[in-house]
Design a protein around this motif. Structure first.
Motif, PDB file in Angstrom:
ATOM      1  N   THR A 156     -22.247 -14.069  -2.247  1.00 44.12           N
ATOM      2  CA  THR A 156     -23.292 -14.450  -1.299  1.00 44.12           C
ATOM      3  C   THR A 156     -22.894 -15.648  -0.448  1.00 44.12           C
ATOM      4  N   LEU A 157     -21.840 -16.358  -0.837  1.00 45.34           N
ATOM      5  CA  LEU A 157     -21.367 -17.515  -0.069  1.00 45.34           C
ATOM      6  C   LEU A 157     -19.846 -17.534  -0.074  1.00 45.34           C
ATOM      7  N   PRO A 158     -19.212 -17.309   1.071  1.00 51.76           N
ATOM      8  CA  PRO A 158     -17.741 -17.315   1.116  1.00 51.76           C
ATOM      9  C   PRO A 158     -17.206 -18.738   1.037  1.00 51.76           C
ATOM     10  N   ALA A 159     -16.256 -18.962   0.148  1.00 54.93           N
ATOM     11  CA  ALA A 159     -15.691 -20.308   0.010  1.00 54.93           C
ATOM     12  C   ALA A 159     -14.469 -20.307  -0.890  1.00 54.93           C
ATOM     13  N   THR A 160     -14.685 -19.993  -2.156  1.00 57.03           N
ATOM     14  CA  THR A 160     -13.676 -20.273  -3.175  1.00 57.03           C
ATOM     15  C   THR A 160     -12.671 -19.152  -3.394  1.00 57.03           C
ATOM     16  N   GLY A 161     -13.007 -17.927  -2.994  1.00 55.24           N
ATOM     17  CA  GLY A 161     -12.136 -16.800  -3.307  1.00 55.24           C
ATOM     18  C   GLY A 161     -12.232 -16.377  -4.761  1.00 55.24           C
ATOM     19  N   SER A 162     -13.167 -16.978  -5.497  1.00 55.14           N
ATOM     20  CA  SER A 162     -13.280 -16.694  -6.933  1.00 55.14           C
ATOM     21  C   SER A 162     -13.584 -15.235  -7.211  1.00 55.14           C
ATOM     22  N   GLU A 163     -14.139 -14.531  -6.212  1.00 55.30           N
ATOM     23  CA  GLU A 163     -14.519 -13.139  -6.413  1.00 55.30           C
ATOM     24  C   GLU A 163     -13.333 -12.216  -6.634  1.00 55.30           C
ATOM     25  N   SER A 164     -12.113 -12.667  -6.279  1.00 55.24           N
ATOM     26  CA  SER A 164     -10.947 -11.807  -6.541  1.00 55.24           C
ATOM     27  C   SER A 164      -9.745 -12.603  -7.014  1.00 55.24           C
ATOM     28  N   ASN A 165      -9.993 -13.621  -7.833  1.00 56.74           N
ATOM     29  CA  ASN A 165      -8.895 -14.300  -8.517  1.00 56.74           C
ATOM     30  C   ASN A 165      -9.263 -14.554  -9.970  1.00 56.74           C
ATOM     31  N   SER A 166      -8.353 -15.128 -10.720  1.00 56.70           N
ATOM     32  CA  SER A 166      -8.559 -15.265 -12.168  1.00 56.70           C
ATOM     33  C   SER A 166      -8.841 -16.705 -12.584  1.00 56.70           C
ATOM     34  N   GLY A 167      -9.229 -17.544 -11.615  1.00 56.05           N
ATOM     35  CA  GLY A 167      -9.489 -18.951 -11.923  1.00 56.05           C
ATOM     36  C   GLY A 167     -10.966 -19.268 -12.009  1.00 56.05           C
ATOM     37  N   SER A 168     -11.281 -20.319 -12.767  1.00 54.37           N
ATOM     38  CA  SER A 168     -12.667 -20.766 -12.922  1.00 54.37           C
ATOM     39  C   SER A 168     -12.676 -22.278 -13.138  1.00 54.37           C
ATOM     40  N   VAL A 169     -13.668 -22.928 -12.555  1.00 57.42           N
ATOM     41  CA  VAL A 169     -13.836 -24.373 -12.733  1.00 57.42           C
ATOM     42  C   VAL A 169     -15.233 -24.617 -13.291  1.00 57.42           C
ATOM     43  N   VAL A 170     -15.311 -25.354 -14.389  1.00 54.78           N
ATOM     44  CA  VAL A 170     -16.585 -25.591 -15.069  1.00 54.78           C
ATOM     45  C   VAL A 170     -16.720 -27.077 -15.374  1.00 54.78           C
ATOM     46  N   SER A 171     -17.943 -27.584 -15.283  1.00 51.83           N
ATOM     47  CA  SER A 171     -18.209 -28.996 -15.556  1.00 51.83           C
ATOM     48  C   SER A 171     -18.922 -29.176 -16.892  1.00 51.83           C
ATOM     49  N   LYS A 172     -18.827 -30.392 -17.405  1.00 53.54           N
ATOM     50  CA  LYS A 172     -19.565 -30.778 -18.610  1.00 53.54           C
ATOM     51  C   LYS A 172     -20.386 -32.013 -18.257  1.00 53.54           C
ATOM     52  N   ALA A 173     -21.679 -31.813 -18.124  1.00 52.03           N
ATOM     53  CA  ALA A 173     -22.547 -32.887 -17.655  1.00 52.03           C
ATOM     54  C   ALA A 173     -22.536 -34.087 -18.598  1.00 52.03           C
ATOM     55  N   ALA A 174     -22.461 -33.815 -19.886  1.00 53.34           N
ATOM     56  CA  ALA A 174     -22.542 -34.887 -20.872  1.00 53.34           C
ATOM     57  C   ALA A 174     -21.434 -35.919 -20.733  1.00 53.34           C
ATOM     58  N   THR A 175     -20.264 -35.477 -20.285  1.00 54.49           N
ATOM     59  CA  THR A 175     -19.111 -36.383 -20.187  1.00 54.49           C
ATOM     60  C   THR A 175     -18.606 -36.556 -18.756  1.00 54.49           C
ATOM     61  N   GLN A 176     -19.315 -35.963 -17.789  1.00 56.47           N
ATOM     62  CA  GLN A 176     -18.925 -36.033 -16.364  1.00 56.47           C
ATOM     63  C   GLN A 176     -17.480 -35.573 -16.153  1.00 56.47           C
ATOM     64  N   GLU A 177     -17.171 -34.413 -16.757  1.00 52.40           N
ATOM     65  CA  GLU A 177     -15.838 -33.826 -16.621  1.00 52.40           C
ATOM     66  C   GLU A 177     -15.930 -32.515 -15.848  1.00 52.40           C
ATOM     67  N   LYS A 178     -14.875 -32.199 -15.139  1.00 50.86           N
ATOM     68  CA  LYS A 178     -14.779 -30.945 -14.404  1.00 50.86           C
ATOM     69  C   LYS A 178     -13.363 -30.420 -14.573  1.00 50.86           C
ATOM     70  N   LEU A 179     -13.225 -29.296 -15.297  1.00 48.14           N
ATOM     71  CA  LEU A 179     -11.908 -28.762 -15.630  1.00 48.14           C
ATOM     72  C   LEU A 179     -11.818 -27.280 -15.252  1.00 48.14           C
ATOM     73  N   ALA A 180     -10.601 -26.796 -15.217  1.00 45.92           N
ATOM     74  CA  ALA A 180     -10.362 -25.419 -14.786  1.00 45.92           C
ATOM     75  C   ALA A 180      -9.602 -24.632 -15.844  1.00 45.92           C
ATOM     76  N   PHE A 181      -9.748 -23.308 -15.790  1.00 41.42           N
ATOM     77  CA  PHE A 181      -8.893 -22.436 -16.596  1.00 41.42           C
ATOM     78  C   PHE A 181      -8.584 -21.188 -15.785  1.00 41.42           C
ATOM     79  N   MET A 182      -7.486 -20.541 -16.122  1.00 45.68           N
ATOM     80  CA  MET A 182      -7.096 -19.284 -15.489  1.00 45.68           C
ATOM     81  C   MET A 182      -6.727 -18.284 -16.574  1.00 45.68           C
ATOM     82  N   ALA A 183      -7.106 -17.037 -16.369  1.00 44.90           N
ATOM     83  CA  ALA A 183      -6.768 -15.988 -17.333  1.00 44.90           C
ATOM     84  C   ALA A 183      -6.936 -14.630 -16.675  1.00 44.90           C
TER      85      ALA A 183
END
Length: 381
Positions: free
Chosen positions: A134-161
């Motif tokens: 619904t919003l073009p930007a990241t290309g996440s719809e056809s790649n294997s990467g993901s970025v997720v945050s953890k609010a409790a520790t103010q961290e933002k990390l990625a993984f690919m698979a």
């Protein structure tokens, strides 16, 4: 130039393609539909999804926000496990689709899902997943990467698979008609920097990758200079350009940077800066910091993207042109969300980079914490 490239995601592009969900997902599979704050119920997308899934057994989970947090996503993981979900469908932008990738992976893992982001658990299996963009930007719809945050520790990390590569991506440019201009600008900037991360490194004779990257940059520049979300071609071109910027093709066989993203992620996690805007804050300062290593490619970009004539200051003019492009879109190139305490902001970001092992970034692994500090000194207002 040595690489292996495959992109198995089926693209369903164009008006009315949401209806194709009826055949893209087997009716025997139980579906969890994941979306964000509910805008899809106002613009007709939700109703189209419901109609398409009329013959399916499905349930829904809403509330996945920008920079999706594990605290929210784990609620969906619990539902997927309890309800024996077979397929996860993300309906939204990059944040929702990144979140769906995490949900699909964590649903087949019995440990703490944050292990996936920290690299303690290597994702080998995941639930099947697909995306309605619904919003073009990241290309996440056809790649294997993901970025997720953890609010409790103010961290933002990625993984690919490979296991979380979407089976399909439904891309209907009509869904962009009701998006706020800020979100569309963010998408444009995000796609621009994605392209730069794979292009603005060093010359290696990769004519096809460079040429394609330059075509994308020129297209994005044209779209930015002629902003018109009501135009069918404008919307379609932005949606396709953003996809092509990060589907793996232009990065095949070339050096890649991604330092702008790694530093930008920390700004988003700490100061809630929009992802794309964090990139615009970091990139010009990073390019100046790594000027010598990137000079040849900056000059190439100046000539082939901006149409500049050759000159002694061509590389610097190119950086200035990038900054001017961001400013023309109303996007700042310095951090102002840090309450004016520059020294503390720099120290805090450096501490996070160190904690996350980001001590040698860039295509040459030359951006140490010393260079990151220098970049931040220029990037923080």
């Amino acid at each position: 130039m040595k690489f292996s490239y495959v992109n198995p995601t089926q693209i369903q592009f164009g008006q009315g393609q949401i209806a194709s969900l009826s055949t893209l997902i087997p009716t025997a599979q139980k579906v969890l539909v994941v979306y964000g704050g509910g805008s899809i119920k106002k613009n007709g997308v939700y109703d189209q999804v419901v109609t398409a899934l009329a013959e399916h057994n499905w349930l829904e989970f809403s509330g996945v926000g920008a920079n999706p947090t594990i605290e929210v996503l784990d609620q969906a993981v619990a539902i997927a496990k309890e309800q024996n979900v077979d397929f996860v469908l993300g309906v939204g932008g990059g944040s929702v689709i990144d979140g769906v990738k995490y949900i699909a992976a964590a649903a087949t893992y019995d440990g703490d899902g944050w292990d996936i982001l920290q690299g303690k658990h290597k994702v080998k299996t995941a639930l099947a997943l697909g995306a309605v963009l619904t919003l073009p930007a990241t290309g996440s719809e056809s790649n294997s990467g993901s970025v997720v945050s953890k609010a409790a520790t103010q961290e933002k990390l990625a993984f690919m698979a490979p296991a979380v590569q979407p089976k399909f991506a439904v891309m209907d440019p009509d869904v962009m008609k009701t998006l706020p201009q800020r979100q569309l600008v963010n998408g444009l900037v995000d796609a621009w920097v994605h392209t730069c991360e794979q292009y603005l490194t060093f010359q290696a004779g990769t004519l096809v990758q460079d040429g394609y990257a330059e075509a994308l940059l020129k297209a994005l520049k044209t779209l930015g200079d002629n902003f018109d979300k009501q135009d069918d071609a404008w919307r379609a071109n932005l949606m396709w350009a953003a996809n092509q910027a990060l589907n793996g093709l232009i990065g095949s066989g070339v050096a890649q940077d991604w330092a702008t993203h790694m530093i930008g992620h920390e700004l988003t996690a700490l100061y809630a800066v929009d992802h794309a805007r964090s990139l615009a804050i970091v990139q010009p300062s990073l390019l100046r910091n790594q000027f010598t290593a990137k000079k040849a490619k900056l000059e190439q970009m100046g000539k082939n993207v901006f149409g500049f004539e050759g000159s002694e200051d061509l590389a610097e003019r190119t950086i200035k042109a990038i900054e001017d492009f961001y400013h023309s879109l109303g996007v700042a190139t310095q951090l102002t969300e840090h309450d004016g305490n520059k020294a503390q902001a720099v120290d805090t970001v450096i501490a996070q980079l160190e904690a996350h092992g980001m001590k040698a970034l860039g295509e040459n692994q030359a951006i140490t914490l010393v260079q990151s500090r220098e970049i931040l000194e220029q990037a923080v207002a």
